[in-house]
Design an enzyme around this catalytic site. Structure first.
Site, mmCIF file in Angstrom:
data_model
loop_
_atom_site.group_PDB
_atom_site.id
_atom_site.type_symbol
_atom_site.label_atom_id
_atom_site.label_comp_id
_atom_site.label_asym_id
_atom_site.label_seq_id
_atom_site.Cartn_x
_atom_site.Cartn_y
_atom_site.Cartn_z
ATOM 1 N N ALA A 75 0.282 -1.028 -0.395
ATOM 2 C CA ALA A 75 0.047 0.028 -0.006
ATOM 3 C C ALA A 75 0.842 1.888 0.161
ATOM 4 C CB ALA A 75 -1.139 0.082 1.037
ATOM 5 N N GLN A 77 1.547 3.673 1.923
ATOM 6 C CA GLN A 77 1.806 3.938 3.418
ATOM 7 C C GLN A 77 1.829 3.303 4.134
ATOM 8 O OE1 GLN A 77 1.893 6.651 5.201
ATOM 9 N NE2 GLN A 77 1.385 8.083 3.519
ATOM 10 N N SER A 78 2.619 1.629 3.099
ATOM 11 C CA SER A 78 3.518 0.668 3.712
ATOM 12 C C SER A 78 4.855 0.589 4.700
ATOM 13 C CB SER A 78 3.940 -0.741 2.773
ATOM 14 O OG SER A 78 4.296 -2.037 2.863
ATOM 15 N N ASN A 79 4.242 0.037 5.592
ATOM 16 C CA ASN A 79 5.304 -0.032 6.399
ATOM 17 C C ASN A 79 6.497 -0.816 6.087
ATOM 18 O OD1 ASN A 79 4.269 1.460 8.489
ATOM 19 N ND2 ASN A 79 2.657 0.106 9.090
ATOM 20 N N CYS A 81 7.220 -1.381 2.759
ATOM 21 C CA CYS A 81 7.941 -1.014 1.614
ATOM 22 C C CYS A 81 8.962 -0.007 2.175
ATOM 23 C CB CYS A 81 7.124 -0.557 1.172
ATOM 24 S SG CYS A 81 6.371 -1.620 -0.283
#
Ligand SMILES: *Cc1c(COP(=O)(O)O)cnc(C)c1O
Length: 328
Positions: A75, A77-79, A81
């Site tokens: 996403a 706001q992926s942590n 990533c």
């Protein structure tokens, strides 16, 4: 290094063991069981979180295979990533992130950090095109000689699950004999690692994942398969059956990343009773589930619960969640 661990590659960069703190004020406030928090938001690597433990094994595998670029997806706001981008920077590798949605005018929070770490971002407007876009990005890197390595979604592969298998050994050595582990579960790697670690290291309590976005049936199938497959990496297959996996999907009907009053309440409660930060997407939802289960009397007063704070705090500052701080 113990006898089991020598079978898998690992590069140690996480700040371990993460501390365990007792949450006495929260427990008193809820009239509940003894509550502890495992501070996996303090694992290090770009503000920490559960992906650090997985990346110790995933990056080791990538480097062992001669890779020079990490490719992953998530996403906006992926942590996962954000932490993968940081790991790539730390080990002198390139990073390509395939993110859902459209590029916002003003990047905030995790997305801003992805850019700071130098990740190249490819946007996929329609989620159904995610896999083909990934394959295309991977192919281009391959053709350009950039030696890409695919880090699975959420870092949740058998290799990634190793991080939480060994986290069980860590927590047992810390001497807190909690009756329950409670945590947010989504792509299943954390859950699978904890389930396998519980079996291998003899944890006798219950391992309960609060679903962030998937059904109980999906999680039971996914987590048991992942845990069983992960065991093979350690030399001997251990069969973990779907019925053995505890997952509660009562708190995710609003959908992934949709902030409701329940998450807002949990984030506020942890902040005001314990000075602890949860995040709006994962730990806020998992904690909302925990709080509800405590209120419903699902835990006995003489039991103890260890809540895994899996991180994600940067999302508190994401444009779309700013109202959680404002309206709380
Ligand atoms: C990714 C993530 C989770 C879920 O972990 P999975 O292994 O994907 O199930 C929980 N909390 C936070 C903060 C995360 O970033």
């Amino acid at each position: 290094m113990n006898a089991i661990e020598k079978n898998v590659d690992r590069i140690r960069f996480a700040h371990l063991p993460t501390p365990i703190e007792e949450m006495k004020r929260l427990s008193a406030e809820l009239g509940g069981p003894r509550l502890f928090v495992k501070r996996d938001d303090a694992t290090g690597l770009a503000l920490g979180g559960n992906k650090t433990r997985k990346l110790e094994f995933l990056v080791a595998d990538a480097l062992a295979k001669g890779a020079r670029t990490l490719v992953t997806a998530g996403a906006a706001q992926s942590n996962h990533c954000r932490q993968t981008a940081a790991a790539a920077a730390k080990f002198g590798m390139g990073c390509v992130l395939v993110l859902d949605g459209r590029e916002p005018d003003e990047p905030s929070a995790n997305l801003l950090l992805d850019k700071l770490f130098g990740a190249r971002i490819v946007w996929v407007a329609d989620r159904k095109d995610r896999e083909s876009t990934q394959r295309e990005a991977f192919g281009k890197l391959d053709d350009a000689g950039e030696m890409p390595y695919f880090v699975p979604y959420g870092g949740s592969s058998p290799i990634g699950a190793m991080g939480y298998t060994f986290a069980v050994e860590e927590v047992l050595a810390q001497g807190i004999d909690a009756d329950w582990f409670v945590f947010g579960t989504s792509s299943g790697g954390t859950h699978a690692g904890l389930a396998l670690g519980a079996r291998l290291f003899g944890y006798r309590g219950k391992v309960l994942g609060i679903s962030i976005d998937e059904s109980e049936a999906w999680l039971k199938a996914r987590v048991s398969a992942l845990a069983s497959d992960a065991s093979e990496l350690l030399g001997r297959r251990v069969e973990i059956r779907p019925e053995e996996i505890l997952a509660n999907d009562s708190y995710c009907s609003a959908g992934y990343g949709v902030l409701t009053g329940a998450e807002r309440e949990a984030v506020t409660l942890f902040a005001r009773t314990e000075g602890l930060l949860l995040d709006p997407v994962y730990t806020g939802r998992a904690a909302a589930g925990l709080v509800d289960l405590i209120r419903k009397g699902c835990f006995r007063k003489d039991e103890s619960v260890l809540f895994w704070n899996t991180g994600g705090q940067p999302a508190l500052f994401a444009e779309k969640y700013l109202d959680i701080l404002d309206r709380a």
